[in-house]
Design a protein around this motif. Structure first.
Motif, PDB file in Angstrom:
ATOM      1  N   ASP A  25      12.525 -13.899  -3.203  1.00 59.14           N
ATOM      2  CA  ASP A  25      11.401 -13.664  -4.100  1.00 59.14           C
ATOM      3  C   ASP A  25      10.123 -13.661  -3.284  1.00 59.14           C
ATOM      4  OD1 ASP A  25      10.005 -13.198  -6.422  1.00 59.14           O
ATOM      5  OD2 ASP A  25      10.175 -15.235  -7.209  1.00 59.14           O
ATOM      6  N   ALA A  26       9.093 -12.992  -3.803  1.00 60.85           N
ATOM      7  CA  ALA A  26       7.809 -12.929  -3.113  1.00 60.85           C
ATOM      8  C   ALA A  26       6.697 -12.734  -4.131  1.00 60.85           C
ATOM      9  CB  ALA A  26       7.795 -11.784  -2.098  1.00 60.85           C
ATOM     10  N   LEU A  27       5.521 -13.232  -3.792  1.00 64.47           N
ATOM     11  CA  LEU A  27       4.333 -13.048  -4.618  1.00 64.47           C
ATOM     12  C   LEU A  27       3.289 -12.320  -3.780  1.00 64.47           C
ATOM     13  CD1 LEU A  27       4.086 -16.649  -6.129  1.00 64.47           C
ATOM     14  CD2 LEU A  27       4.934 -14.592  -7.290  1.00 64.47           C
ATOM     15  N   GLU A  28       2.618 -11.343  -4.379  1.00 60.50           N
ATOM     16  CA  GLU A  28       1.654 -10.527  -3.657  1.00 60.50           C
ATOM     17  C   GLU A  28       0.305 -10.551  -4.350  1.00 60.50           C
ATOM     18  OE1 GLU A  28       3.125  -6.726  -2.086  1.00 60.50           O
ATOM     19  OE2 GLU A  28       5.010  -7.151  -3.119  1.00 60.50           O
ATOM     20  N   VAL A  29      -0.751 -10.262  -3.585  1.00 60.27           N
ATOM     21  CA  VAL A  29      -2.097 -10.212  -4.126  1.00 60.27           C
ATOM     22  C   VAL A  29      -2.921  -9.207  -3.330  1.00 60.27           C
ATOM     23  CG1 VAL A  29      -2.945 -12.088  -2.640  1.00 60.27           C
ATOM     24  CG2 VAL A  29      -4.095 -11.622  -4.826  1.00 60.27           C
ATOM     25  N   ILE A  30      -3.876  -8.563  -3.995  1.00 58.95           N
ATOM     26  CA  ILE A  30      -4.847  -7.685  -3.333  1.00 58.95           C
ATOM     27  C   ILE A  30      -6.229  -8.024  -3.885  1.00 58.95           C
ATOM     28  CG2 ILE A  30      -5.659  -5.327  -2.971  1.00 58.95           C
ATOM     29  CD1 ILE A  30      -2.829  -4.331  -3.220  1.00 58.95           C
ATOM     30  N   ARG A  31      -7.200  -8.158  -3.001  1.00 59.19           N
ATOM     31  CA  ARG A  31      -8.587  -8.369  -3.391  1.00 59.19           C
ATOM     32  C   ARG A  31      -9.471  -7.417  -2.591  1.00 59.19           C
ATOM     33  NH1 ARG A  31      -7.008 -10.860  -7.084  1.00 59.19           N
ATOM     34  NH2 ARG A  31      -7.636 -12.907  -7.911  1.00 59.19           N
ATOM     35  N   ARG A  32     -10.542  -6.933  -3.234  1.00 56.98           N
ATOM     36  CA  ARG A  32     -11.494  -6.053  -2.551  1.00 56.98           C
ATOM     37  C   ARG A  32     -12.902  -6.514  -2.843  1.00 56.98           C
ATOM     38  NH1 ARG A  32      -7.749  -2.645  -4.967  1.00 56.98           N
ATOM     39  NH2 ARG A  32      -6.416  -1.461  -3.527  1.00 56.98           N
ATOM     40  N   GLY A  33     -13.792  -6.328  -1.867  1.00 58.97           N
ATOM     41  CA  GLY A  33     -15.177  -6.719  -2.071  1.00 58.97           C
ATOM     42  C   GLY A  33     -16.019  -6.416  -0.852  1.00 58.97           C
ATOM     43  N   ALA A  34     -17.222  -6.944  -0.836  1.00 62.72           N
ATOM     44  CA  ALA A  34     -18.143  -6.697   0.268  1.00 62.72           C
ATOM     45  C   ALA A  34     -17.698  -7.445   1.520  1.00 62.72           C
ATOM     46  CB  ALA A  34     -19.552  -7.146  -0.126  1.00 62.72           C
ATOM     47  N   PRO A  35     -17.843  -6.824   2.689  1.00 63.48           N
ATOM     48  CA  PRO A  35     -17.466  -7.510   3.925  1.00 63.48           C
ATOM     49  C   PRO A  35     -18.173  -8.852   4.099  1.00 63.48           C
ATOM     50  CG  PRO A  35     -17.800  -5.178   4.342  1.00 63.48           C
ATOM     51  CD  PRO A  35     -18.235  -5.421   2.925  1.00 63.48           C
ATOM     52  N   ALA A  36     -19.400  -8.943   3.642  1.00 64.73           N
ATOM     53  CA  ALA A  36     -20.136 -10.196   3.774  1.00 64.73           C
ATOM     54  C   ALA A  36     -19.496 -11.330   2.986  1.00 64.73           C
ATOM     55  CB  ALA A  36     -21.581 -10.000   3.316  1.00 64.73           C
ATOM     56  N   ASP A  37     -18.667 -10.975   2.008  1.00 67.40           N
ATOM     57  CA  ASP A  37     -17.977 -11.974   1.188  1.00 67.40           C
ATOM     58  C   ASP A  37     -16.546 -12.201   1.659  1.00 67.40           C
ATOM     59  OD1 ASP A  37     -20.236 -12.179  -0.440  1.00 67.40           O
ATOM     60  OD2 ASP A  37     -19.573 -10.519  -1.710  1.00 67.40           O
ATOM     61  N   GLU A  42     -15.660  -1.154   1.880  1.00 66.19           N
ATOM     62  CA  GLU A  42     -15.219  -2.399   1.258  1.00 66.19           C
ATOM     63  C   GLU A  42     -14.181  -3.083   2.130  1.00 66.19           C
ATOM     64  OE1 GLU A  42     -15.414  -2.747  -3.502  1.00 66.19           O
ATOM     65  OE2 GLU A  42     -13.742  -1.560  -2.740  1.00 66.19           O
ATOM     66  N   LEU A  43     -14.087  -4.387   1.982  1.00 65.92           N
ATOM     67  CA  LEU A  43     -13.045  -5.139   2.668  1.00 65.92           C
ATOM     68  C   LEU A  43     -11.905  -5.364   1.688  1.00 65.92           C
ATOM     69  CD1 LEU A  43     -12.447  -6.636   5.396  1.00 65.92           C
ATOM     70  CD2 LEU A  43     -13.108  -8.724   4.207  1.00 65.92           C
ATOM     71  N   GLU A  44     -10.705  -4.990   2.107  1.00 65.50           N
ATOM     72  CA  GLU A  44      -9.516  -5.183   1.271  1.00 65.50           C
ATOM     73  C   GLU A  44      -8.596  -6.166   1.969  1.00 65.50           C
ATOM     74  OE1 GLU A  44      -6.957  -1.844  -0.506  1.00 65.50           O
ATOM     75  OE2 GLU A  44      -5.735  -2.572   1.174  1.00 65.50           O
ATOM     76  N   ILE A  45      -8.132  -7.154   1.235  1.00 68.71           N
ATOM     77  CA  ILE A  45      -7.142  -8.083   1.782  1.00 68.71           C
ATOM     78  C   ILE A  45      -5.887  -8.041   0.928  1.00 68.71           C
ATOM     79  CG2 ILE A  45      -8.236 -10.056   0.585  1.00 68.71           C
ATOM     80  CD1 ILE A  45      -7.030 -11.813   2.906  1.00 68.71           C
ATOM     81  N   ARG A  46      -4.759  -7.905   1.599  1.00 70.43           N
ATOM     82  CA  ARG A  46      -3.450  -8.003   0.957  1.00 70.43           C
ATOM     83  C   ARG A  46      -2.776  -9.275   1.439  1.00 70.43           C
ATOM     84  NH1 ARG A  46       0.437  -3.794   2.504  1.00 70.43           N
ATOM     85  NH2 ARG A  46       1.731  -4.803   0.923  1.00 70.43           N
ATOM     86  N   GLY A  47      -2.209 -10.016   0.518  1.00 75.51           N
ATOM     87  CA  GLY A  47      -1.540 -11.250   0.878  1.00 75.51           C
ATOM     88  C   GLY A  47      -0.151 -11.313   0.287  1.00 75.51           C
ATOM     89  N   LEU A  48       0.704 -12.057   0.965  1.00 80.25           N
ATOM     90  CA  LEU A  48       2.100 -12.156   0.550  1.00 80.25           C
ATOM     91  C   LEU A  48       2.633 -13.536   0.936  1.00 80.25           C
ATOM     92  CD1 LEU A  48       4.787 -10.578  -0.360  1.00 80.25           C
ATOM     93  CD2 LEU A  48       5.096 -10.111   2.074  1.00 80.25           C
ATOM     94  N   VAL A  49       3.317 -14.177   0.008  1.00 80.13           N
ATOM     95  CA  VAL A  49       4.033 -15.410   0.316  1.00 80.13           C
ATOM     96  C   VAL A  49       5.457 -15.232  -0.180  1.00 80.13           C
ATOM     97  CG1 VAL A  49       3.293 -16.554  -1.819  1.00 80.13           C
ATOM     98  CG2 VAL A  49       4.050 -17.921   0.127  1.00 80.13           C
ATOM     99  N   LEU A  50       6.423 -15.646   0.644  1.00 77.46           N
ATOM    100  CA  LEU A  50       7.826 -15.377   0.350  1.00 77.46           C
ATOM    101  C   LEU A  50       8.629 -16.668   0.301  1.00 77.46           C
ATOM    102  CD1 LEU A  50       6.973 -13.272   3.032  1.00 77.46           C
ATOM    103  CD2 LEU A  50       8.829 -12.055   1.895  1.00 77.46           C
ATOM    104  N   ARG A  51       9.686 -16.651  -0.482  1.00 78.54           N
ATOM    105  CA  ARG A  51      10.686 -17.698  -0.355  1.00 78.54           C
ATOM    106  C   ARG A  51      11.318 -17.553   1.031  1.00 78.54           C
ATOM    107  NH1 ARG A  51      12.110 -20.539  -4.924  1.00 78.54           N
ATOM    108  NH2 ARG A  51      11.601 -19.612  -6.946  1.00 78.54           N
ATOM    109  N   PRO A  52      11.650 -18.653   1.684  1.00 80.44           N
ATOM    110  CA  PRO A  52      12.229 -18.552   3.029  1.00 80.44           C
ATOM    111  C   PRO A  52      13.476 -17.679   3.110  1.00 80.44           C
ATOM    112  CG  PRO A  52      11.525 -20.793   2.599  1.00 80.44           C
ATOM    113  CD  PRO A  52      11.375 -20.047   1.300  1.00 80.44           C
TER     114      PRO A  52
END
Length: 308
Positions: A273-285, A259-269
């Protein structure tokens, strides 16, 4: 083997850019039986190379390292351009495509200091130098007591400034240090669980003219599919967030058990504070996964989140 030039490779002239261009040259030569002189490098100075006195975010962002190479591609003076993937803007000029990526190097950031063994061990008020808003925000998130300042220049220049005591510590990409043979400078490697890298970090991207099938076909033999999936997800994620040098965004995708897993993060400069996300799915997607991850973070980002 013909003596004529097969492909002209465009590159910036920094030591790291040249190391990446030479890696591309070697891989193309091995794949097609070309001698180095059949794959000459054309050095092109970019606007980003000339700006050393201020953050790139104040001067126009990522395209500063690609504009002149893009022009050379479109004019036909080079056949392909070699870039650090993290330097590429999310939208490329019409007529230029990312052909793909070489196998990815280590994605992690490293801590370098003569005063402490780790970021956590730096004394209160110590000065950390970096040109990256992402690294600035991630440092402040972990150590709000530290002073973070702008540190521009290529890898060797930053290391020299550290040795002169202009800063107490700096952060660099492990991939660049490996390509330059400078890993002996590393004090500590920062785990991605604590310090998520920039989108594209560790990957070498190759740009070419859209529809130039001769060049695109030759490149296919050296491109890495796994890196392609990861970067498709990461760049889609960045695009949704309108990511640029003015935004502290981190993202890393990798294949885990098919599976392809992506972790993302956006931060206050300021790192508060920070917001995080994780998504998993097929590499083709991959692109869809990155897009969904970006939409998730954008939907949760309060007004003014990115204000300093």
């Amino acid at each position: 083997m013909a003596d004529s030039i097969a492909l002209v490779i465009g590159t910036r002239g920094s030591p790291l850019a040249l190391a990446q261009a030479h890696e591309t040259q070697r891989r193309l030569g091995a794949a097609h039986g070309f001698a180095p002189e059949q794959l000459p490098l054309q050095l092109i100075k970019t606007t980003g190379d000339t700006i050393q006195d201020r953050a790139l975010s104040e001067a126009g962002g990522k395209g500063l390292f690609t504009k002149e190479l893009d022009i050379a591609l479109l004019e036909g003076s080079i056949d392909l351009a070699v870039h650090s993937a993290k330097d590429l803007p999310t939208v490329l000029p019409e007529g230029i495509v990312i052909a793909g990526y070489l196998p990815r190097e280590d994605v992690r950031d490293v801590f370098i200091s003569r005063r402490a063994k780790s970021l956590r061990d730096l004394p209160e008020g110590a000065v950390v130098g970096t040109a990256s808003l992402r690294r600035q925000a991630e440092v402040r998130r972990l150590r709000p007591d530290l002073k973070v300042v702008l540190l521009r220049g290529n890898v060797e220049t930053r290391l020299a400034k550290l040795d002169r005591g202009e800063v107490d510590a700096t952060l660099l990409a492990m991939a660049g240090l490996r390509r330059l043979g400078l890993t002996d400078h590393v004090t500590a490697i920062l785990d991605t669980d604590d310090f998520l890298p920039a989108v594209g970090q560790g990957a070498i991207a190759i740009a070419a003219r859209a529809g130039d099938e001769r060049v695109l076909q030759m490149l296919r033999l050296i491109l890495d599919a796994q890196t392609g999936y990861a970067l498709a997800a990461e760049r889609a994620f960045l695009t949704v967030l309108d990511g640029s040098c003015r935004t502290p965004i981190a993202g890393h995708a990798r294949l885990v058990g098919g599976e392809l897993e992506i972790r993302g993060l956006v931060l206050r400069p300021d790192g508060s504070d920070a917001l995080e996300v994780i998504r998993r799915g097929a590499p083709a997607d991959a692109a869809a996964l990155g897009h969904e991850a970006g939409l998730d973070l954008r939907s949760r980002m309060p007004a003014g989140f990115l204000d300093t």
